[in-house]
Design an enzyme around this catalytic site. Structure first.
Site, PDB file in Angstrom:
ATOM      1  N   LYS A 257       0.809  -1.364   0.084  1.00  0.00           N
ATOM      2  CA  LYS A 257       0.047  -0.032  -0.096  1.00  0.00           C
ATOM      3  C   LYS A 257       0.757   1.325   0.027  1.00  0.00           C
ATOM      4  CE  LYS A 257      -3.749   2.130   2.722  1.00  0.00           C
ATOM      5  NZ  LYS A 257      -4.450   2.008   3.825  1.00  0.00           N
TER       6      LYS A 257
ATOM      7  N   GLU B 172      10.307  -4.642   4.556  1.00  0.00           N
ATOM      8  CA  GLU B 172      10.344  -5.948   4.164  1.00  0.00           C
ATOM      9  C   GLU B 172      10.344  -6.333   2.536  1.00  0.00           C
ATOM     10  OE1 GLU B 172       8.956  -4.770   6.768  1.00  0.00           O
ATOM     11  OE2 GLU B 172       8.869  -6.282   8.242  1.00  0.00           O
TER      12      GLU B 172
ATOM     13  N   GLY C 172      -4.937  -2.194   4.943  1.00  0.00           N
ATOM     14  CA  GLY C 172      -4.104  -3.443   4.595  1.00  0.00           C
ATOM     15  C   GLY C 172      -4.845  -4.675   4.806  1.00  0.00           C
ATOM     16  N   ARG C 173      -5.139  -4.874   5.813  1.00  0.00           N
ATOM     17  CA  ARG C 173      -5.832  -6.139   6.388  1.00  0.00           C
ATOM     18  C   ARG C 173      -7.405  -6.514   5.862  1.00  0.00           C
ATOM     19  NH1 ARG C 173      -4.605  -2.665  10.331  1.00  0.00           N
ATOM     20  NH2 ARG C 173      -6.442  -1.942  11.667  1.00  0.00           N
TER      21      ARG C 173
ATOM     22  N   GLU D 213      -4.820  -6.907  14.599  1.00  0.00           N
ATOM     23  CA  GLU D 213      -4.527  -5.725  14.352  1.00  0.00           C
ATOM     24  C   GLU D 213      -5.463  -4.439  14.466  1.00  0.00           C
ATOM     25  OE1 GLU D 213      -2.459  -4.443  10.396  1.00  0.00           O
ATOM     26  OE2 GLU D 213      -0.581  -4.936  11.543  1.00  0.00           O
TER      27      GLU D 213
ATOM     28  N   HIS E 109      -5.075 -33.596  17.268  1.00  0.00           N
ATOM     29  CA  HIS E 109      -3.827 -34.531  17.883  1.00  0.00           C
ATOM     30  C   HIS E 109      -2.659 -33.515  18.444  1.00  0.00           C
ATOM     31  CE1 HIS E 109      -5.754 -38.255  16.499  1.00  0.00           C
ATOM     32  NE2 HIS E 109      -6.103 -37.393  15.573  1.00  0.00           N
TER      33      HIS E 109
ATOM     34  N   LYS F 176       9.114  -0.824  14.213  1.00  0.00           N
ATOM     35  CA  LYS F 176       9.411  -0.543  12.835  1.00  0.00           C
ATOM     36  C   LYS F 176      10.758   0.475  13.071  1.00  0.00           C
ATOM     37  CE  LYS F 176       5.582  -0.963   9.762  1.00  0.00           C
ATOM     38  NZ  LYS F 176       4.791  -0.210   9.077  1.00  0.00           N
TER      39      LYS F 176
END
Ligand code: F6P
Length: 537
Positions: A203, A209, A264-265, A350, A381, A501
């Site tokens: 965005k 990253e 973003g999410r 978030e 399990h 950050k």
């Protein structure tokens, strides 16, 4: 959270504290039907909860007292409800199928722009899928690598996997997110440069990253194909930041845009879904949007008593604030949905992981549950032991599909039998008397007893399709929205990710500088020194 409305919920919890789910069922033979509903291709059975009509009424009052109806309208009509960033929250516009609707932000209808980008994505994905788009050496694209992180990664990853049966099987899709070089390096081993399309999805187009991985991928491509000119044929961007895209070296005509009112999410149905559209084709992508839209309409128009996202949100609040359940589990009994819990983690945590309310004051109640989960039956399990017999209350959402895309013998019957049985075991448990009747040795009875009374929701659909996936994602998006409204927090900012950050920049300079400042605390300085020594600096 409205204190008076919450008091009523709290009183009912006290009043019914000794009543179990088993007793609720014994009292009312119609309970299952009463506490079930359908919307947008999904059936929700929420009867295995610690609720009765009175409790649901009190919870709905809580929603009403939070002005939920008005808040929903504010979101759908583009009001700037993300106040700390001064933005509207309009992911619903991305899948709005009402051709007459005008949705305005700052007086401007956003719908023409939405349709334009969708059409451009469709045309582009067609040319990739049909081989008309050629790489630098004239070969068609076979590999697509989406480079992004957080909302620019988790949605595409989750949906690509979820819709595998609809994907073009002669193409391969990869998702690079982590700044750990292993992620990129292992991916590059799987692809051929002259047949690879990199989608840089960010965005902001500034995320460390993503930009680091994108630069490294660009260098790799240029080296493999021997020319900088190759970049234009092998890199496209998805972003809101045209200048940064151009600075990176991608022609802005190969940029697919979106807008600051897409969080973003919540961005999967925006251009962030480009890799998915290439994988499943524009028609299937349209079906995905249709599924979202169906759930959006349901959420916006259904009364709260029959409103699936509202009900899920209220039940979540009941356990979180009323019973102190700190976490909740999402358990998809469908291998294709194995990344769904990870996707929901960002969406939920978030959004509602906030400790101050909209007035900037510390909240006096807990918010934002810890969300986790694994696909069934693997979880059974692993961690189900703790859910069945541990000391924590962990409400669970079970998600299943009646039909599998891959019928193999009776495996699907077995999978679904496990899903239904788990909800049965969690709700009804097994008493000491039942153990004794079965002949369990007396001294083993405490270990073999199941308390039960563990709340679950079950979500069922006929089959996982683009449409039902879209509806499922929208269901959880709106659930998170409702909880944020009731907790009176801003669900659409994420200031909490900033500090780390910023500090990482200072630490990076100390890891690499000739003369590090070492102006950190003693522990961080020690870690930096140890790292420097290990790598010979
Ligand atoms: O982790 C913080 C965050 O801002 C997320 O909200 C977002 O999805 C992610 O980083 C990636 O941001 P961008 O798309 O700008 O690279």
């Amino acid at each position: 959270m409205d204190a008076k409305a919450w008091e009523k919920v709290d009183d009912l919890i006290d009043k019914n504290q000794n009543k179990t789910i088993k007793e609720y069922f014994a009292e009312d033979p119609d309970r299952a039907a009463k506490f079930s509903l359908e919307a947008a291709g999904w059936f929700l059975d929420y009867s295995k909860n610690r609720i009765d009509r009175e409790m649901m009424k009190a919870l709905i009052k809580l929603a009403e007292k939070s002005d939920l109806k008005a808040e929903i309208e504010k979101m759908f009509t583009g009001k700037k409800i993300n106040a700390t960033e001064g933005r509207a929250v309009l992911h619903t516009a991305l899948r709005n199928m009402d051709s007459k609707a005008k949705i305005k932000v700052d007086g401007k209808d956003v719908m023409p722009g939405v349709r334009k980008v969708l059409a451009a994505m469709g045309d582009f994905s067609d040319t990739i899928r049909n081989g008309k788009w050629k790489g630098f050496t004239g070969k068609r694209i076979k590999y697509v690598v989406n480079i992004g992180i957080g909302g620019s990664d988790l949605g595409p990853v989750m949906a690509n996997l979820a819709l595998t049966p609809y994907t073009k099987r002669n193409m391969k899709f990869f998702f690079v997110s982590n700044v750990d070089s292993t992620h990129l390096a292992e991916t590059l081993r799987e692809v051929k440069a002259d047949q690879t399309l990199f989608i840089v999805a960010s965005k902001t187009f500034t995320t460390q990253e993503t930009m680091s991985n994108a630069e490294a991928a660009k260098a790799w491509l240029v080296e493999k194909l021997g020319s900088k000119k190759a970049v234009a044929k092998h890199f496209v961007a998805v972003s809101t930041a045209a200048k940064e895209v151009a600075d990176f070296g991608i022609d802005v005509k190969n940029m697919f845009g979106f807008w600051d009112w897409v969080g973003g999410r919540y961005s999967l149905p925006s251009a962030i879904g480009l890799s998915l559209m290439i994988a499943i084709g524009r028609n299937n992508y349209k079906k995905l949007l249709k599924g979202y839209y169906k759930m959006d309409r349901h959420f916006r128009t259904a009364r709260f008593e029959r409103n699936m996202p509202v009900i899920l949100a209220l039940l979540g609040i009941l356990y979180h604030n009323g019973y102190g359940a700190e976490s909740y589990c999402v358990l998809p009994y469908d291998q294709y949905l194995s990344r769904f819990p990870a996707y929901l983690q960002q969406m939920d945590m978030e959004s509602n992981g906030k400790c101050v309310d909209k007035n900037g004051e510390a909240v006096t109640y807990t918010t934002g549950p810890i969300e986790w989960g694994e696909p069934g039956t693997n979880g059974q399990h692993s961690f189900y032991q703790l859910i069945h017999q541990g000391t924590h209350l962990i409400p669970c959402d079970f998600i299943g599909c009646s039909k599998t895309h891959n019928p193999v013998g009776d495996l699907h019957d077995k999978l679904m039998a496990n899903l239904f049985a788990q909800t049965e075991a969690l709700a009804f448990g097994k008493t000491a008397e039942e153990c004794a009747k079965e002949g369990v040795e007396k001294k083993l009875i405490p270990f073999k007893t199941f308390e039960g009374n563990k709340p679950t929701n079950t979500l069922l659909t006929d089959q996982l399709t683009p449409e039902t996936l879209g509806a499922l994602v929208a269901l959880y998006e709106h659930k998170v929205f409702v909880q944020g409204v009731i907790w009176n927090v801003y669900s659409y900012d994420q200031w909490g990710v900033q500090l780390g950050k910023v500090l990482a920049k200072g630490v990076l300079s100390d890891l690499t500088a000739k003369k590090p400042s070492m102006k950190h605390d003693a522990s961080t300085n020690q870690l930096i020194a140890r790292y420097r020594k290990a790598v010979g600096r």
